[in-house]
Design a protein around this motif. Structure first.
Motif, PDB file in Angstrom:
ATOM      1  N   LEU A 198       0.819  -1.205   0.000  1.00  0.00           N
ATOM      2  CA  LEU A 198       0.000   0.000   0.000  1.00  0.00           C
ATOM      3  C   LEU A 198       0.858   1.262   0.000  1.00  0.00           C
ATOM      4  O   LEU A 198       1.722   1.440   0.847  1.00  0.00           O
ATOM      5  CB  LEU A 198      -0.922  -0.001   1.219  1.00  0.00           C
ATOM      6  N   GLY A 199       0.594   2.127  -0.978  1.00  0.00           N
ATOM      7  CA  GLY A 199       1.301   3.407  -1.043  1.00  0.00           C
ATOM      8  C   GLY A 199       2.714   3.326  -1.571  1.00  0.00           C
ATOM      9  O   GLY A 199       3.452   4.313  -1.499  1.00  0.00           O
ATOM     10  N   ALA A 200       3.116   2.170  -2.116  1.00  0.00           N
ATOM     11  CA  ALA A 200       4.498   2.014  -2.587  1.00  0.00           C
ATOM     12  C   ALA A 200       4.764   2.877  -3.808  1.00  0.00           C
ATOM     13  O   ALA A 200       3.921   2.997  -4.705  1.00  0.00           O
ATOM     14  CB  ALA A 200       4.776   0.550  -2.913  1.00  0.00           C
ATOM     15  N   CYS A 201       5.949   3.465  -3.831  1.00  0.00           N
ATOM     16  CA  CYS A 201       6.386   4.299  -4.951  1.00  0.00           C
ATOM     17  C   CYS A 201       7.722   3.750  -5.440  1.00  0.00           C
ATOM     18  O   CYS A 201       8.611   3.476  -4.623  1.00  0.00           O
ATOM     19  CB  CYS A 201       6.539   5.746  -4.501  1.00  0.00           C
ATOM     20  N   GLU A 202       7.872   3.561  -6.760  1.00  0.00           N
ATOM     21  CA  GLU A 202       9.140   3.034  -7.260  1.00  0.00           C
ATOM     22  C   GLU A 202      10.207   4.125  -7.284  1.00  0.00           C
ATOM     23  O   GLU A 202       9.964   5.237  -7.740  1.00  0.00           O
ATOM     24  CB  GLU A 202       8.978   2.432  -8.659  1.00  0.00           C
ATOM     25  N   ILE A 203      11.384   3.766  -6.789  1.00  0.00           N
ATOM     26  CA  ILE A 203      12.544   4.658  -6.783  1.00  0.00           C
ATOM     27  C   ILE A 203      13.397   4.313  -7.994  1.00  0.00           C
ATOM     28  O   ILE A 203      13.805   3.161  -8.172  1.00  0.00           O
ATOM     29  CB  ILE A 203      13.367   4.473  -5.489  1.00  0.00           C
ATOM     30  N   THR A 204      13.680   5.300  -8.835  1.00  0.00           N
ATOM     31  CA  THR A 204      14.445   5.055 -10.056  1.00  0.00           C
ATOM     32  C   THR A 204      15.613   6.032 -10.138  1.00  0.00           C
ATOM     33  O   THR A 204      15.804   6.870  -9.244  1.00  0.00           O
ATOM     34  CB  THR A 204      13.564   5.233 -11.303  1.00  0.00           C
ATOM     35  N   ASP A 205      16.376   5.928 -11.232  1.00  0.00           N
ATOM     36  CA  ASP A 205      17.514   6.827 -11.378  1.00  0.00           C
ATOM     37  C   ASP A 205      17.121   8.232 -11.810  1.00  0.00           C
ATOM     38  O   ASP A 205      17.982   9.051 -12.158  1.00  0.00           O
ATOM     39  CB  ASP A 205      18.548   6.233 -12.344  1.00  0.00           C
ATOM     40  N   ARG A 217      14.503  11.567  -7.933  1.00  0.00           N
ATOM     41  CA  ARG A 217      13.531  12.342  -7.171  1.00  0.00           C
ATOM     42  C   ARG A 217      12.199  11.617  -7.220  1.00  0.00           C
ATOM     43  O   ARG A 217      11.822  11.077  -8.257  1.00  0.00           O
ATOM     44  CB  ARG A 217      13.365  13.753  -7.738  1.00  0.00           C
ATOM     45  N   ALA A 218      11.507  11.581  -6.080  1.00  0.00           N
ATOM     46  CA  ALA A 218      10.202  10.935  -6.032  1.00  0.00           C
ATOM     47  C   ALA A 218       9.314  11.659  -5.024  1.00  0.00           C
ATOM     48  O   ALA A 218       9.775  12.022  -3.933  1.00  0.00           O
ATOM     49  CB  ALA A 218      10.339   9.465  -5.640  1.00  0.00           C
ATOM     50  N   ILE A 219       8.072  11.905  -5.410  1.00  0.00           N
ATOM     51  CA  ILE A 219       7.080  12.451  -4.493  1.00  0.00           C
ATOM     52  C   ILE A 219       6.358  11.257  -3.875  1.00  0.00           C
ATOM     53  O   ILE A 219       5.697  10.493  -4.579  1.00  0.00           O
ATOM     54  CB  ILE A 219       6.080  13.366  -5.207  1.00  0.00           C
ATOM     55  N   VAL A 220       6.519  11.076  -2.558  1.00  0.00           N
ATOM     56  CA  VAL A 220       5.987   9.890  -1.892  1.00  0.00           C
ATOM     57  C   VAL A 220       4.984  10.325  -0.825  1.00  0.00           C
ATOM     58  O   VAL A 220       5.270  11.227  -0.029  1.00  0.00           O
ATOM     59  CB  VAL A 220       7.115   9.057  -1.239  1.00  0.00           C
ATOM     60  N   TYR A 221       3.825   9.672  -0.824  1.00  0.00           N
ATOM     61  CA  TYR A 221       2.780   9.968   0.159  1.00  0.00           C
ATOM     62  C   TYR A 221       2.746   8.865   1.221  1.00  0.00           C
ATOM     63  O   TYR A 221       3.092   7.716   0.944  1.00  0.00           O
ATOM     64  CB  TYR A 221       1.417  10.074  -0.525  1.00  0.00           C
ATOM     65  N   SER A 222       2.330   9.235   2.413  1.00  0.00           N
ATOM     66  CA  SER A 222       2.268   8.259   3.502  1.00  0.00           C
ATOM     67  C   SER A 222       1.334   7.120   3.128  1.00  0.00           C
ATOM     68  O   SER A 222       0.290   7.316   2.511  1.00  0.00           O
ATOM     69  CB  SER A 222       1.786   8.927   4.794  1.00  0.00           C
ATOM     70  N   SER A 223       1.728   5.915   3.513  1.00  0.00           N
ATOM     71  CA  SER A 223       0.899   4.743   3.274  1.00  0.00           C
ATOM     72  C   SER A 223      -0.223   4.689   4.302  1.00  0.00           C
ATOM     73  O   SER A 223      -0.128   5.277   5.387  1.00  0.00           O
ATOM     74  CB  SER A 223       1.759   3.475   3.375  1.00  0.00           C
ATOM     75  N   SER A 224      -1.287   4.002   3.967  1.00  0.00           N
ATOM     76  CA  SER A 224      -2.355   3.773   4.946  1.00  0.00           C
ATOM     77  C   SER A 224      -1.985   2.631   5.886  1.00  0.00           C
ATOM     78  O   SER A 224      -2.721   2.327   6.832  1.00  0.00           O
ATOM     79  CB  SER A 224      -3.671   3.451   4.228  1.00  0.00           C
TER      80      SER A 224
END
Length: 241
Positions: free
Chosen positions: A188-195, A198-205
């Motif tokens: 839940l709420g996972a965001c892939e980190i790539t090269d 920069r990533a905009i990540v929101y808190s997971s539930s």
């Protein structure tokens, strides 16, 4: 820090971090120390802050430095716990910064939130308003039934939960994509980190105790760590008398 080590008598809680003593001082104090220094910088900027529901993080990072540290941590812990590591692995050279990044690595980040103590029933209620995520934790994932993947583990640093997978190029990309889509349904709420770095990540539930409930090994290890911590406290009190 209290860590879990694999011994001849089974898993055991020990005081301090797990260490491997066969890394030369030159690498440990040079090439590898660069990675630790970088993670300390990320810790001060990001990891030390506990994420709460509704939070948003603009995460800036150097992908290779982050991945090399995550792989170094996983590699060392695997050897300390007796997990299987192939001797012909290309990871050591990349970790040391002496080789190209191996193909197939996928890194995902979830921001785990604390568990309000008022949201659960307790045998002994904690003397706190919330139960925060574990400060530092690593777990090996069973990928034996995941077609197209031959490695998987998680590294948590307070609210920041990184999941690292290694894809098998020989398996068709269509199959790997379907497996990954199914995995992400449970992250839940996972965001892939790539090269892109920069990533905009929101808190997971997903809160910490809900994460624990789904991981019997983590729950058992936390209980072992708690017993070890209680023993240390009793020894300290006895020595002060």
């Amino acid at each position: 820090m209290i860590s879990i080590a694999r011994t001849s008598e089974g898993d055991k809680a020990i005081g301090g971090a797990l260490e491997i003593g066969d890394v030369c001082a030159r690498c440990n104090n040079g090439k590898l120390s660069v990675l630790d220094t970088y993670i300390c910088e990320l810790h001060d900027k990001y990891f030390k802050t506990i994420i709460h529901a509704g939070d948003r993080v603009d995460f800036h990072f150097d992908f290779d430095l982050l991945l090399r540290w995550l792989l170094k941590t996983g590699y060392n812990t695997a050897r300390a716990r007796g997990w299987h590591v192939k001797r012909d692995s290309e990871l050591p050279q990349y970790i040391l910064g002496e080789g190209q990044r191996p193909s197939g690595f996928r890194v995902f980040l979830q921001l785990i939130i604390p568990t309000p103590t008022s949201s659960r029933e307790w045998v002994t209620k904690p003397d706190a308003a919330e139960v925060p995520p574990a400060p530092a934790r690593i777990d090996l994932l069973d990928v034996s039934k995941l077609a197209g993947f031959n490695m998987g583990y998680v590294v948590s640093l307070n609210s920041y939960l990184f999941t690292i997978f290694k894809e098998v190029d020989a398996v068709p990309s269509r199959i790997r994509k379907l497996v990954l889509i199914n995995l992400l349904k449970h992250m839940l709420g996972a965001c892939e980190i790539t090269d892109k770095e920069r990533a905009i990540v929101y808190s997971s539930s997903l809160d910490f105790m809900a994460l624990v409930d789904k991981n019997s090994v983590l729950l058992r290890h936390l209980e072992m760590m708690q017993r070890h911590n209680d023993q240390l406290k009793r020894k300290k009190l006895t020595s002060q008398k």
